[in-house]
Design a protein around this motif. Structure first.
Motif, PDB file in Angstrom:
ATOM      1  N   ALA A 209       0.826  -1.203   0.000  1.00 43.57           N
ATOM      2  CA  ALA A 209       0.000   0.000   0.000  1.00 43.57           C
ATOM      3  C   ALA A 209       0.853   1.242   0.000  1.00 43.57           C
ATOM      4  O   ALA A 209       0.382   2.326   0.271  1.00 43.57           O
ATOM      5  CB  ALA A 209      -0.921   0.016   1.210  1.00 43.57           C
ATOM      6  N   ILE A 226      -4.965  -5.717  -3.741  1.00 36.30           N
ATOM      7  CA  ILE A 226      -4.097  -4.536  -3.843  1.00 36.30           C
ATOM      8  C   ILE A 226      -2.891  -4.848  -4.722  1.00 36.30           C
ATOM      9  O   ILE A 226      -2.523  -4.079  -5.616  1.00 36.30           O
ATOM     10  CB  ILE A 226      -3.633  -4.081  -2.441  1.00 36.30           C
ATOM     11  CG1 ILE A 226      -4.813  -3.562  -1.622  1.00 36.30           C
ATOM     12  CG2 ILE A 226      -2.558  -2.998  -2.561  1.00 36.30           C
ATOM     13  CD1 ILE A 226      -4.466  -3.265  -0.175  1.00 36.30           C
ATOM     14  N   LEU A 229      -3.917  -4.989  -8.302  1.00 33.42           N
ATOM     15  CA  LEU A 229      -4.211  -3.658  -8.835  1.00 33.42           C
ATOM     16  C   LEU A 229      -2.922  -2.912  -9.166  1.00 33.42           C
ATOM     17  O   LEU A 229      -2.797  -2.302 -10.232  1.00 33.42           O
ATOM     18  CB  LEU A 229      -5.034  -2.860  -7.821  1.00 33.42           C
ATOM     19  CG  LEU A 229      -5.329  -1.398  -8.180  1.00 33.42           C
ATOM     20  CD1 LEU A 229      -6.179  -1.319  -9.448  1.00 33.42           C
ATOM     21  CD2 LEU A 229      -6.038  -0.696  -7.023  1.00 33.42           C
ATOM     22  N   PHE A 246      -4.026   8.668  -7.903  1.00 38.48           N
ATOM     23  CA  PHE A 246      -4.254   7.274  -7.535  1.00 38.48           C
ATOM     24  C   PHE A 246      -3.624   6.965  -6.182  1.00 38.48           C
ATOM     25  O   PHE A 246      -4.233   6.313  -5.326  1.00 38.48           O
ATOM     26  CB  PHE A 246      -3.665   6.371  -8.620  1.00 38.48           C
ATOM     27  CG  PHE A 246      -3.709   4.905  -8.289  1.00 38.48           C
ATOM     28  CD1 PHE A 246      -4.846   4.156  -8.549  1.00 38.48           C
ATOM     29  CD2 PHE A 246      -2.615   4.275  -7.723  1.00 38.48           C
ATOM     30  CE1 PHE A 246      -4.886   2.799  -8.248  1.00 38.48           C
ATOM     31  CE2 PHE A 246      -2.644   2.924  -7.417  1.00 38.48           C
ATOM     32  CZ  PHE A 246      -3.784   2.184  -7.678  1.00 38.48           C
ATOM     33  N   GLU A 247      -2.408   7.444  -5.980  1.00 35.79           N
ATOM     34  CA  GLU A 247      -1.684   7.154  -4.749  1.00 35.79           C
ATOM     35  C   GLU A 247      -2.341   7.799  -3.532  1.00 35.79           C
ATOM     36  O   GLU A 247      -2.247   7.281  -2.424  1.00 35.79           O
ATOM     37  CB  GLU A 247      -0.232   7.636  -4.882  1.00 35.79           C
ATOM     38  CG  GLU A 247       0.570   6.819  -5.880  1.00 35.79           C
ATOM     39  CD  GLU A 247       1.935   7.430  -6.175  1.00 35.79           C
ATOM     40  OE1 GLU A 247       2.220   8.524  -5.633  1.00 35.79           O
ATOM     41  OE2 GLU A 247       2.704   6.825  -6.932  1.00 35.79           O
ATOM     42  N   LEU A 250      -6.051   5.618  -3.032  1.00 36.55           N
ATOM     43  CA  LEU A 250      -6.071   4.211  -2.633  1.00 36.55           C
ATOM     44  C   LEU A 250      -6.160   4.012  -1.120  1.00 36.55           C
ATOM     45  O   LEU A 250      -7.101   3.363  -0.635  1.00 36.55           O
ATOM     46  CB  LEU A 250      -4.853   3.490  -3.215  1.00 36.55           C
ATOM     47  CG  LEU A 250      -4.634   2.040  -2.762  1.00 36.55           C
ATOM     48  CD1 LEU A 250      -5.876   1.196  -3.021  1.00 36.55           C
ATOM     49  CD2 LEU A 250      -3.422   1.437  -3.462  1.00 36.55           C
ATOM     50  N   LEU A 271     -11.453  -1.482  -4.947  1.00 40.99           N
ATOM     51  CA  LEU A 271     -10.234  -1.783  -5.698  1.00 40.99           C
ATOM     52  C   LEU A 271     -10.563  -2.100  -7.158  1.00 40.99           C
ATOM     53  O   LEU A 271      -9.837  -1.697  -8.075  1.00 40.99           O
ATOM     54  CB  LEU A 271      -9.489  -2.946  -5.046  1.00 40.99           C
ATOM     55  CG  LEU A 271      -8.877  -2.627  -3.668  1.00 40.99           C
ATOM     56  CD1 LEU A 271      -8.377  -3.900  -2.999  1.00 40.99           C
ATOM     57  CD2 LEU A 271      -7.742  -1.615  -3.803  1.00 40.99           C
ATOM     58  N   LEU A 274     -11.212   1.230  -8.806  1.00 43.09           N
ATOM     59  CA  LEU A 274      -9.976   1.947  -9.123  1.00 43.09           C
ATOM     60  C   LEU A 274      -9.351   1.422 -10.416  1.00 43.09           C
ATOM     61  O   LEU A 274      -8.810   2.190 -11.210  1.00 43.09           O
ATOM     62  CB  LEU A 274      -8.982   1.821  -7.965  1.00 43.09           C
ATOM     63  CG  LEU A 274      -9.205   2.749  -6.774  1.00 43.09           C
ATOM     64  CD1 LEU A 274      -8.209   2.432  -5.668  1.00 43.09           C
ATOM     65  CD2 LEU A 274      -9.086   4.214  -7.190  1.00 43.09           C
ATOM     66  N   HIS A 275      -9.417   0.128 -10.624  1.00 46.16           N
ATOM     67  CA  HIS A 275      -8.906  -0.443 -11.878  1.00 46.16           C
ATOM     68  C   HIS A 275      -9.720   0.082 -13.059  1.00 46.16           C
ATOM     69  O   HIS A 275      -9.164   0.426 -14.112  1.00 46.16           O
ATOM     70  CB  HIS A 275      -8.974  -1.968 -11.810  1.00 46.16           C
ATOM     71  CG  HIS A 275      -8.376  -2.653 -13.000  1.00 46.16           C
ATOM     72  ND1 HIS A 275      -9.052  -2.792 -14.200  1.00 46.16           N
ATOM     73  CD2 HIS A 275      -7.160  -3.226 -13.188  1.00 46.16           C
ATOM     74  CE1 HIS A 275      -8.288  -3.425 -15.066  1.00 46.16           C
ATOM     75  NE2 HIS A 275      -7.126  -3.705 -14.483  1.00 46.16           N
TER      76      HIS A 275
END
Length: 345
Positions: A209, A226, A229, A246-247, A250, A271, A274-275
């Motif tokens: 992470a 994670i 992803l 993105f960072e 998450l 998750l 996010l993809h």
């Protein structure tokens, strides 16, 4: 659609006033897709944060802290707060595409984007600071935004505004500007400037992470998701700005999932989302910037696998799902029709 963020904030105030007015209006209309994006545009928050940072540097360099327009809690912060709301939603709501602070504020209040109390507060503070600014400029017929330094001029300014002396006026100015600073900070409130994830460590690192501890510790299924992803091609192909968003998003989404009734289901769904949106910067910005949006989305994903699947398959649904006005009231047939007309205008 190519241009700098500050240009969008400039063009939002544009109006054809002289020369070939029809040509001017056509130019403004042609630029509308650049100013107002088709979807909810939370990337505007980052643009405003950068723009305000540059202004603050100039204020410090030129010692303009007392400037009524550019200084902390000044007129520009009020204008930016309203313009930001316009840029975020103006692409979908034609009623918000107006120039001028007061007309724009009225449109935002009428559409429910700004609540009535906040709108009244913004209106009052703007009127007060503009009155002070106008009286300052009238003293010596100068285009200035700074309070006078001469004792006589400062006393005249206070008296013309109805205050007994300068300390009384200064106290009123300080109080208003302090409240404006709070309102503007709330406008930019989001994830802040958290340290970025350390994706260079690789997806199978013990700190997948990003070197930041997750609380509570993810389950094995979530940690595996994670890792998958972070190894996914859309994520690894992100440009610098997209990767930063993105960072930030998450770990914040995982925190939101942990607070739901079904944390693992919510985390796994988020998750997957996010993809799905890895190549959509506006949605990444939304989730990185808005705590309320993350919490609402996590709650929906925890409670309904069906809705989670639909949102993941059709991310455009995020625009409506995360609109705080959606469940503010039950719309009548006429109200629903009016909402559709605004959205399709």
């Amino acid at each position: 659609r190519e241009g700098r963020d500050w240009e969008r904030y400039a063009w939002i105030k544009a109006a054809a006033v002289a020369g070939d007015v029809d040509a001017g209006r056509q130019l403004i209309e042609n630029l509308r897709p650049f100013v107002y994006r088709r979807y909810l545009d939370f990337t505007a928050i980052e643009g405003l944060r950068d723009l305000k940072g540059r202004i603050d540097q100039e204020v410090d360099r030129k010692d303009l802290a007392d400037n009524l327009k550019l200084g902390p809690g000044g007129i520009r912060e009020l204008e930016f707060a309203v313009q930001l709301a316009q840029l975020i939603r103006g692409g979908r709501e034609a009623s918000l595409r107006v120039s001028g602070f007061l007309p724009a504020l009225a449109a935002l209040a009428a559409s429910g984007v700004v609540d009535a109390d906040t709108a009244q507060q913004l209106h009052g503070h703007y009127g007060f600071l503009r009155r002070v600014e106008n009286r300052v400029q009238m003293l010596r017929d100068e285009q200035t935004h700074s309070l006078p330094t001469a004792p006589t001029d400062r006393l005249r300014l206070a008296l013309t505004l109805g205050y007994a002396d300068l300390p009384a006026l200064q106290a009123a100015i300080d109080a208003v500007r302090a409240e404006v600073q709070v309102l503007f900070a709330a406008t930019l409130d989001g994830a802040g400037h958290r340290p970025p994830l350390d994706l260079a460590r690789g997806p199978n690192s013990d700190q997948a992470a990003g070197g930041r501890e997750l609380s509570p510790e993810p389950t094995a299924s979530v940690r595996a998701a994670i890792n998958a992803l972070l190894a996914a091609l859309p994520v690894r192909r992100m440009d610098t700005r997209g990767r930063e968003r993105f960072e930030r998003a998450l770990p914040l989404l995982l925190q939101a999932a942990a607070a739901t009734p079904a944390p693992e289901a919510a985390a796994l769904g988020l998750l997957r989302l996010l993809h799905a949106i890895a190549g959509r910067p506006s949605y990444l910005a939304l989730l990185a910037e808005r705590r309320g949006a993350r919490e609402r989305l996590a709650d929906v994903f925890a409670r309904s696998g069906f809705l989670a699947d639909r949102v993941i398959a059709h991310p455009l649904l995020l625009d409506d799902l995360l609109d705080a006005r959606v469940d503010a009231e039950v719309l009548s047939d006429a109200g629903f029709s009016a909402m559709l007309q605004r959205a399709l205008a």
